[in-house]
Design a protein around this motif. Structure first.
Motif, short mmCIF file in Angstrom:
data_model
loop_
_atom_site.label_atom_id
_atom_site.label_comp_id
_atom_site.label_asym_id
_atom_site.label_seq_id
_atom_site.Cartn_x
_atom_site.Cartn_y
_atom_site.Cartn_z
N GLY A 85 0.81 -1.21 0.00
CA GLY A 85 0.00 0.00 0.00
C GLY A 85 0.85 1.25 0.00
O GLY A 85 2.06 1.22 -0.17
N ASP A 86 0.19 2.37 0.23
CA ASP A 86 0.80 3.68 0.14
C ASP A 86 1.36 4.12 1.49
O ASP A 86 0.97 3.60 2.55
N MET A 87 2.27 5.08 1.45
CA MET A 87 2.81 5.69 2.65
C MET A 87 2.87 7.20 2.45
O MET A 87 3.02 7.68 1.33
N GLU A 88 2.72 7.92 3.53
CA GLU A 88 2.69 9.38 3.48
C GLU A 88 3.60 9.96 4.55
O GLU A 88 3.70 9.42 5.66
N VAL A 140 6.34 12.71 10.48
CA VAL A 140 5.80 11.40 10.82
C VAL A 140 5.43 10.66 9.53
O VAL A 140 4.92 11.26 8.59
N ILE A 141 5.74 9.36 9.52
CA ILE A 141 5.38 8.51 8.39
C ILE A 141 4.23 7.62 8.80
O ILE A 141 4.30 6.95 9.84
N PHE A 142 3.16 7.59 8.02
CA PHE A 142 2.06 6.66 8.28
C PHE A 142 1.71 5.94 6.98
O PHE A 142 2.02 6.41 5.88
N GLY A 143 1.08 4.77 7.12
CA GLY A 143 0.82 3.95 5.95
C GLY A 143 -0.62 3.49 5.87
O GLY A 143 -1.42 3.67 6.79
N ALA A 144 -0.94 2.87 4.72
CA ALA A 144 -2.30 2.43 4.46
C ALA A 144 -2.27 1.13 3.69
O ALA A 144 -1.26 0.75 3.10
N PHE A 145 -3.39 0.43 3.68
CA PHE A 145 -3.57 -0.76 2.86
C PHE A 145 -4.24 -0.31 1.58
O PHE A 145 -5.40 0.09 1.57
N GLY A 146 -3.51 -0.32 0.46
CA GLY A 146 -4.00 0.26 -0.78
C GLY A 146 -3.48 1.68 -0.94
O GLY A 146 -2.54 2.09 -0.27
N GLY A 147 -4.10 2.42 -1.84
CA GLY A 147 -3.67 3.80 -2.07
C GLY A 147 -4.21 4.75 -1.00
O GLY A 147 -5.15 4.43 -0.28
N LEU A 148 -3.58 5.92 -0.91
CA LEU A 148 -4.01 6.96 0.02
C LEU A 148 -4.61 8.12 -0.75
O LEU A 148 -4.01 8.61 -1.70
N ILE A 149 -5.80 8.55 -0.33
CA ILE A 149 -6.46 9.70 -0.94
C ILE A 149 -6.51 10.82 0.11
O ILE A 149 -7.00 10.63 1.22
N GLU A 150 -5.97 11.97 -0.25
CA GLU A 150 -6.00 13.14 0.63
C GLU A 150 -7.16 14.03 0.22
O GLU A 150 -7.32 14.36 -0.95
N ARG A 151 -7.99 14.40 1.20
CA ARG A 151 -9.17 15.21 0.87
C ARG A 151 -9.38 16.30 1.92
O ARG A 151 -9.23 16.05 3.12
N HIS A 163 -11.99 2.66 6.33
CA HIS A 163 -11.22 3.29 5.27
C HIS A 163 -10.59 4.61 5.70
O HIS A 163 -9.74 5.15 4.99
N LEU A 164 -10.97 5.14 6.85
CA LEU A 164 -10.42 6.40 7.32
C LEU A 164 -9.08 6.15 8.02
O LEU A 164 -9.01 5.43 9.01
N VAL A 165 -8.01 6.75 7.50
CA VAL A 165 -6.66 6.54 8.04
C VAL A 165 -6.24 7.65 8.99
O VAL A 165 -5.68 7.40 10.04
N GLN A 204 -7.90 5.36 2.88
CA GLN A 204 -7.24 4.27 2.17
C GLN A 204 -8.24 3.59 1.23
O GLN A 204 -9.42 3.46 1.53
N THR A 205 -7.75 3.16 0.05
CA THR A 205 -8.63 2.60 -0.97
C THR A 205 -8.99 1.14 -0.70
O THR A 205 -9.88 0.60 -1.35
N ARG A 206 -8.30 0.49 0.24
CA ARG A 206 -8.61 -0.88 0.62
C ARG A 206 -8.72 -0.95 2.14
O ARG A 206 -8.27 -0.05 2.84
N SER A 207 -9.28 -2.05 2.65
CA SER A 207 -9.35 -2.24 4.09
C SER A 207 -9.06 -3.69 4.42
O SER A 207 -9.40 -4.59 3.65
N MET A 208 -8.42 -3.92 5.56
CA MET A 208 -8.09 -5.28 5.97
C MET A 208 -9.34 -6.09 6.25
O MET A 208 -9.39 -7.29 5.96
N SER A 209 -10.37 -5.44 6.82
CA SER A 209 -11.61 -6.17 7.10
C SER A 209 -12.28 -6.61 5.80
O SER A 209 -12.82 -7.72 5.70
N GLY A 210 -12.23 -5.75 4.77
CA GLY A 210 -12.79 -6.12 3.47
C GLY A 210 -12.01 -7.25 2.83
O GLY A 210 -12.60 -8.17 2.24
N MET A 211 -10.67 -7.22 2.94
CA MET A 211 -9.85 -8.29 2.39
C MET A 211 -10.11 -9.61 3.12
O MET A 211 -10.24 -10.67 2.50
N THR A 212 -10.22 -9.53 4.46
CA THR A 212 -10.50 -10.74 5.25
C THR A 212 -11.83 -11.36 4.85
O THR A 212 -11.95 -12.58 4.69
#
Length: 219
Positions: A85-88, A140-151, A163-165, A204-212
């Motif tokens: 996934g992405d990192m910011e 600070v570096i933080f990460g996500a599962f999938g891509g990261l969308i900044e809004r 999906h909220l990181v 984040q464009t993906r979620s671990m709960s959705g993948m599970t």
């Protein structure tokens, strides 16, 4: 200190250039490579009791690694995360920022990491009963599962469960059904999170709960 994000968005990693006399702090499993001259020491993540709280309620590792450059030349370190996934990289100038459990990866030494009660609304909305709070001065570096969308949000915005990181502390999270009772439960959406306020959020464009759920359904 220079932080350069590469491999976005699917396989992001961060190249950190540590100048002489500088240090950098990362989760215990975040380092993928480093200069041989860097000194690495393991320490509790903010003292014994704070480390236990962050481990249980924040999804963080009990220990963190401190990388210190005791030489006279710049040294390099590469930071990654367990999931694809992405990192910011976010720079803090005395303000605070909220992160979902497990999103924190690394930071400069002056950034403080704490755990705060997020409220039952956050828990019902799938974002966890507790939230991580980063504050102070530094990066600070933080990460996500999938891509990261900044809004940028001004008013209200709907985010699907888990999906909220990250979001600014003054914003409120309220769970609600995605539609009517019939539509919410038979559409597969169920609960969503209504974000209220003004500020920046990361999704984040993906979620671990959705993948599970997908893996269990197809096994």
């Amino acid at each position: 200190m220079n932080l350069d994000v590469k491999g976005k968005p699917a396989f992001a990693h961060v190249h950190v250039t540590i100048e002489p006399g500088e240090s950098f702090v990362a989760e215990s499993d975040a380092m993928s490579s480093m200069s041989t001259q860097l000194d690495m020491t393991a320490e509790l993540n903010g003292g014994f009791f704070n480390a236990i709280l962050k481990k249980i309620f924040g999804g963080e590792t009990l220990f963190v690694n401190r990388f210190t450059n005791n030489t006279s030349e710049p040294l390099t370190l590469t930071i990654t995360q367990p999931t694809p996934g992405d990192m910011e990289v976010k720079e803090l100038n005395g303000e605070s920022f909220c992160l979902q459990q497990g999103a924190y990866i690394a930071s400069t030494p002056d950034v403080k990491l704490g755990v705060k009660f997020a409220g039952f609304g956050s828990w019902i909305g799938g974002e966890g009963l507790f939230k991580l709070m980063v504050s102070g001065h530094g990066k600070v570096i933080f990460g996500a599962f999938g891509g990261l969308i900044e809004r940028e949000v001004s008013g209200e915005f709907i985010v699907d469960t888990s999906h909220l990181v990250g979001y600014e502390p003054g914003m409120k999270l309220k769970p609600q059904l995605s539609g009517g009772i019939f539509s919410s439960f038979f559409s597969g959406e169920g609960f969503v999170t209504r974000v209220e306020g003004s500020g920046k959020i990361f999704i984040q464009t993906r979620s671990m709960s959705g993948m599970t759920s997908w893996v269990n359904k197809n096994l």
